[in-house]
Scaffold this motif. Sequence first.
Motif, PDB file in Angstrom:
ATOM      1  N   ALA A   1      60.753  64.161  59.142  1.00  0.00           N
ATOM      2  CA  ALA A   1      61.230  62.920  58.529  1.00  0.00           C
ATOM      3  C   ALA A   1      62.229  62.196  59.423  1.00  0.00           C
ATOM      4  N   ARG A   2      62.932  62.939  60.275  1.00  0.00           N
ATOM      5  CA  ARG A   2      63.957  62.343  61.119  1.00  0.00           C
ATOM      6  C   ARG A   2      63.437  61.934  62.488  1.00  0.00           C
ATOM      7  N   ASP A   3      62.316  62.461  62.894  1.00  0.00           N
ATOM      8  CA  ASP A   3      61.761  62.192  64.216  1.00  0.00           C
ATOM      9  C   ASP A   3      60.639  61.163  64.077  1.00  0.00           C
ATOM     10  N   ALA A   4      60.837  59.987  64.653  1.00  0.00           N
ATOM     11  CA  ALA A   4      59.882  58.893  64.461  1.00  0.00           C
ATOM     12  C   ALA A   4      58.493  59.259  64.958  1.00  0.00           C
ATOM     13  N   ALA A   5      58.397  59.870  66.130  1.00  0.00           N
ATOM     14  CA  ALA A   5      57.079  60.217  66.679  1.00  0.00           C
ATOM     15  C   ALA A   5      56.389  61.267  65.815  1.00  0.00           C
ATOM     16  N   ALA A   6      57.146  62.279  65.383  1.00  0.00           N
ATOM     17  CA  ALA A   6      56.565  63.320  64.526  1.00  0.00           C
ATOM     18  C   ALA A   6      56.142  62.742  63.182  1.00  0.00           C
ATOM     19  N   LEU A   7      56.946  61.830  62.640  1.00  0.00           N
ATOM     20  CA  LEU A   7      56.610  61.218  61.361  1.00  0.00           C
ATOM     21  C   LEU A   7      55.349  60.369  61.474  1.00  0.00           C
ATOM     22  N   ALA A   8      55.219  59.627  62.572  1.00  0.00           N
ATOM     23  CA  ALA A   8      54.017  58.822  62.785  1.00  0.00           C
ATOM     24  C   ALA A   8      52.772  59.703  62.851  1.00  0.00           C
ATOM     25  N   ARG A   9      52.888  60.839  63.533  1.00  0.00           N
ATOM     26  CA  ARG A   9      51.755  61.774  63.602  1.00  0.00           C
ATOM     27  C   ARG A   9      51.394  62.302  62.223  1.00  0.00           C
ATOM     28  N   LEU A  10      52.414  62.570  61.416  1.00  0.00           N
ATOM     29  CA  LEU A  10      52.169  63.091  60.065  1.00  0.00           C
ATOM     30  C   LEU A  10      51.534  62.035  59.171  1.00  0.00           C
ATOM     31  N   VAL A  11      51.929  60.784  59.329  1.00  0.00           N
ATOM     32  CA  VAL A  11      51.301  59.695  58.563  1.00  0.00           C
ATOM     33  C   VAL A  11      49.796  59.704  58.812  1.00  0.00           C
ATOM     34  N   ARG A  12      49.411  59.854  60.074  1.00  0.00           N
ATOM     35  CA  ARG A  12      47.991  59.850  60.417  1.00  0.00           C
ATOM     36  C   ARG A  12      47.282  61.126  59.955  1.00  0.00           C
ATOM     37  N   SER A  13      47.865  62.283  60.261  1.00  0.00           N
ATOM     38  CA  SER A  13      47.175  63.549  59.981  1.00  0.00           C
ATOM     39  C   SER A  13      47.062  63.832  58.490  1.00  0.00           C
ATOM     40  N   SER A  14      47.999  63.331  57.698  1.00  0.00           N
ATOM     41  CA  SER A  14      47.976  63.580  56.252  1.00  0.00           C
ATOM     42  C   SER A  14      47.030  62.650  55.502  1.00  0.00           C
ATOM     43  N   GLY A  15      46.620  61.560  56.167  1.00  0.00           N
ATOM     44  CA  GLY A  15      45.808  60.559  55.482  1.00  0.00           C
ATOM     45  C   GLY A  15      46.597  59.783  54.440  1.00  0.00           C
ATOM     46  N   ALA A  16      47.927  59.726  54.618  1.00  0.00           N
ATOM     47  CA  ALA A  16      48.780  59.045  53.646  1.00  0.00           C
ATOM     48  C   ALA A  16      48.437  57.566  53.550  1.00  0.00           C
ATOM     49  N   ASN A  17      48.411  57.068  52.317  1.00  0.00           N
ATOM     50  CA  ASN A  17      48.258  55.627  52.121  1.00  0.00           C
ATOM     51  C   ASN A  17      49.423  55.042  51.336  1.00  0.00           C
ATOM     52  N   SER A  18      50.497  55.820  51.191  1.00  0.00           N
ATOM     53  CA  SER A  18      51.687  55.346  50.493  1.00  0.00           C
ATOM     54  C   SER A  18      52.901  56.099  51.009  1.00  0.00           C
ATOM     55  N   MET A  19      54.016  55.377  51.188  1.00  0.00           N
ATOM     56  CA  MET A  19      55.251  56.014  51.641  1.00  0.00           C
ATOM     57  C   MET A  19      56.431  55.148  51.243  1.00  0.00           C
ATOM     58  N   GLN A  20      57.534  55.794  50.917  1.00  0.00           N
ATOM     59  CA  GLN A  20      58.767  55.115  50.512  1.00  0.00           C
ATOM     60  C   GLN A  20      59.886  55.495  51.469  1.00  0.00           C
ATOM     61  N   ALA A  21      60.675  54.505  51.897  1.00  0.00           N
ATOM     62  CA  ALA A  21      61.789  54.785  52.807  1.00  0.00           C
ATOM     63  C   ALA A  21      62.750  53.603  52.774  1.00  0.00           C
ATOM     64  N   THR A  22      63.891  53.790  53.407  1.00  0.00           N
ATOM     65  CA  THR A  22      64.871  52.719  53.516  1.00  0.00           C
ATOM     66  C   THR A  22      64.473  51.768  54.644  1.00  0.00           C
ATOM     67  N   PRO A  23      64.978  50.534  54.648  1.00  0.00           N
ATOM     68  CA  PRO A  23      64.674  49.611  55.745  1.00  0.00           C
ATOM     69  C   PRO A  23      65.010  50.188  57.124  1.00  0.00           C
ATOM     70  N   SER A  24      66.142  50.913  57.247  1.00  0.00           N
ATOM     71  CA  SER A  24      66.492  51.479  58.546  1.00  0.00           C
ATOM     72  C   SER A  24      65.496  52.560  58.966  1.00  0.00           C
ATOM     73  N   HIS A  25      64.970  53.306  57.995  1.00  0.00           N
ATOM     74  CA  HIS A  25      63.956  54.315  58.304  1.00  0.00           C
ATOM     75  C   HIS A  25      62.655  53.644  58.739  1.00  0.00           C
ATOM     76  N   TRP A  26      62.299  52.561  58.066  1.00  0.00           N
ATOM     77  CA  TRP A  26      61.091  51.822  58.456  1.00  0.00           C
ATOM     78  C   TRP A  26      61.241  51.227  59.852  1.00  0.00           C
ATOM     79  N   LEU A  27      62.443  50.746  60.168  1.00  0.00           N
ATOM     80  CA  LEU A  27      62.663  50.194  61.513  1.00  0.00           C
ATOM     81  C   LEU A  27      62.454  51.255  62.588  1.00  0.00           C
ATOM     82  N   MET A  28      62.905  52.474  62.309  1.00  0.00           N
ATOM     83  CA  MET A  28      62.707  53.574  63.245  1.00  0.00           C
ATOM     84  C   MET A  28      61.224  53.812  63.494  1.00  0.00           C
ATOM     85  N   LEU A  29      60.431  53.775  62.429  1.00  0.00           N
ATOM     86  CA  LEU A  29      59.000  54.011  62.557  1.00  0.00           C
ATOM     87  C   LEU A  29      58.303  52.837  63.241  1.00  0.00           C
TER      88      LEU A  29
END
Length: 434
Positions: free
Chosen positions: A172-200
């Motif tokens: 959750a804290r590592d932008a590259a790892a989180l991006a990989r998880l978004v893809r590998s999980s097949g996620a189509n929904s996610m909630q985060a703060t604006p600063s977290h979204w900016l990181m991604l």
Amino acid sequence: GNIVGICVDRSPEMLVAILAVLKSGAAYLPLDPEFPEARLAYMMEDSGPAAVLTTESLRSRMPCGVRLLLLDSDELKVALSKTPDSNPQVKLRAGDAAYVIYTSGSTGRPKGTVISHHALAAFLNGIGEHIAFGAGHVHLAVTTIGFDISILELFMPLCHGARVVLASRDDARDAAALARLVRSSGANSMQATPSHWLMLLASDRACLKGLRVLSGGEALPRETAVALCEAADEVFNVYGPTEATVWASVHRLSGNDLSSEAPAVVTIGRPFANYRMYVLDHCLEPRPVGAAGDLYIAGAALAQGYLRRPSLTAERFVADPFAVPGDRMYRTGDLARWRADGTLEFLGRADQQIKLRGFRIELGEIEAALKALPEVSQAAVIVNDGPGGKELVAYLVAANGTSCEPENLRAVLSERLPDYMLPSAFVTLEVLPL
């Protein structure tokens, strides 16, 4: 009627433990394993849990005198194997507490907010009318259970047959790892703060393609909103304090929010169907459209109040003059105004409380922790713009004959305050004689 603490690393067992506590009729108390031991001890002393669910690896962080149930112990596994797999026969009342969650306190001590099953159900039903979940949906959960927006992530998908994917704390804290998880999980929904979204967005905005974005916990700047709308499938801005059970209003972004003529901060939208929101003056009279005022929230999802703090509860939860006798409204401490289109615009705080990276922080709590140190006689904490975004800066006056070394101060504070409340910089001021 009991309170049961949960101090577990992010895992399926964490979610099972939360649901088990709710089914038992008790209220769960989220205890973030990364909190300083002193803060965890205070939360348990203040709430008096009947037991704490934890694991062997976290056992040493628990204070003495608290009953522990170790989820990974052989003893508990044997005991569980002998129990039925049917739901317990517990008669819950709507007003029974579902969870107690602690937030920063202006007096220097965190305060526990008590949320009932009735309020929790009102929230889940209210947001469900605006943001649909169902079979086939995959929601990626990235928020610690110590932050109440985790309620939506963990409960809402399961209530509607969707799937929850729990991101580890490191992912959750590592932008590259989180991006990989978004893809590998097949996620189509996610909630985060604006600063977290900016990181991604800065790391890998392509991973947001096909994703439904829920943004909350901080004001959403128009520039961030534009980037999210360009990258994601749809974007929702949500708003609400802990005392109104997670979120109270929602706005689905459209082209009108993205033009150069649009306000610099995206609207927080309209309240859910079972919520009411007022913008009032100091006499509790409604403010006209376009005029700033204090924001109040009322409705079925209000908290019971603050645990064992009746005077603070009475101060913040006041009679609702626009409803039937007995109804209450919560003074948020936020400033807002109604727009001509019937949506609300967030204008900032009327007190010392801030939101930083989604976390609610009372600057007075940090100042109290600093003043408690023998080498500090006076302290003031502000929010500044730093190279990495907003950051906390502490200004200090040293006690006579002492020096305030930043690294020493940070080390001592880290034993009392969570990481998100630690100032990024310490500035010692010299008091000159008149």
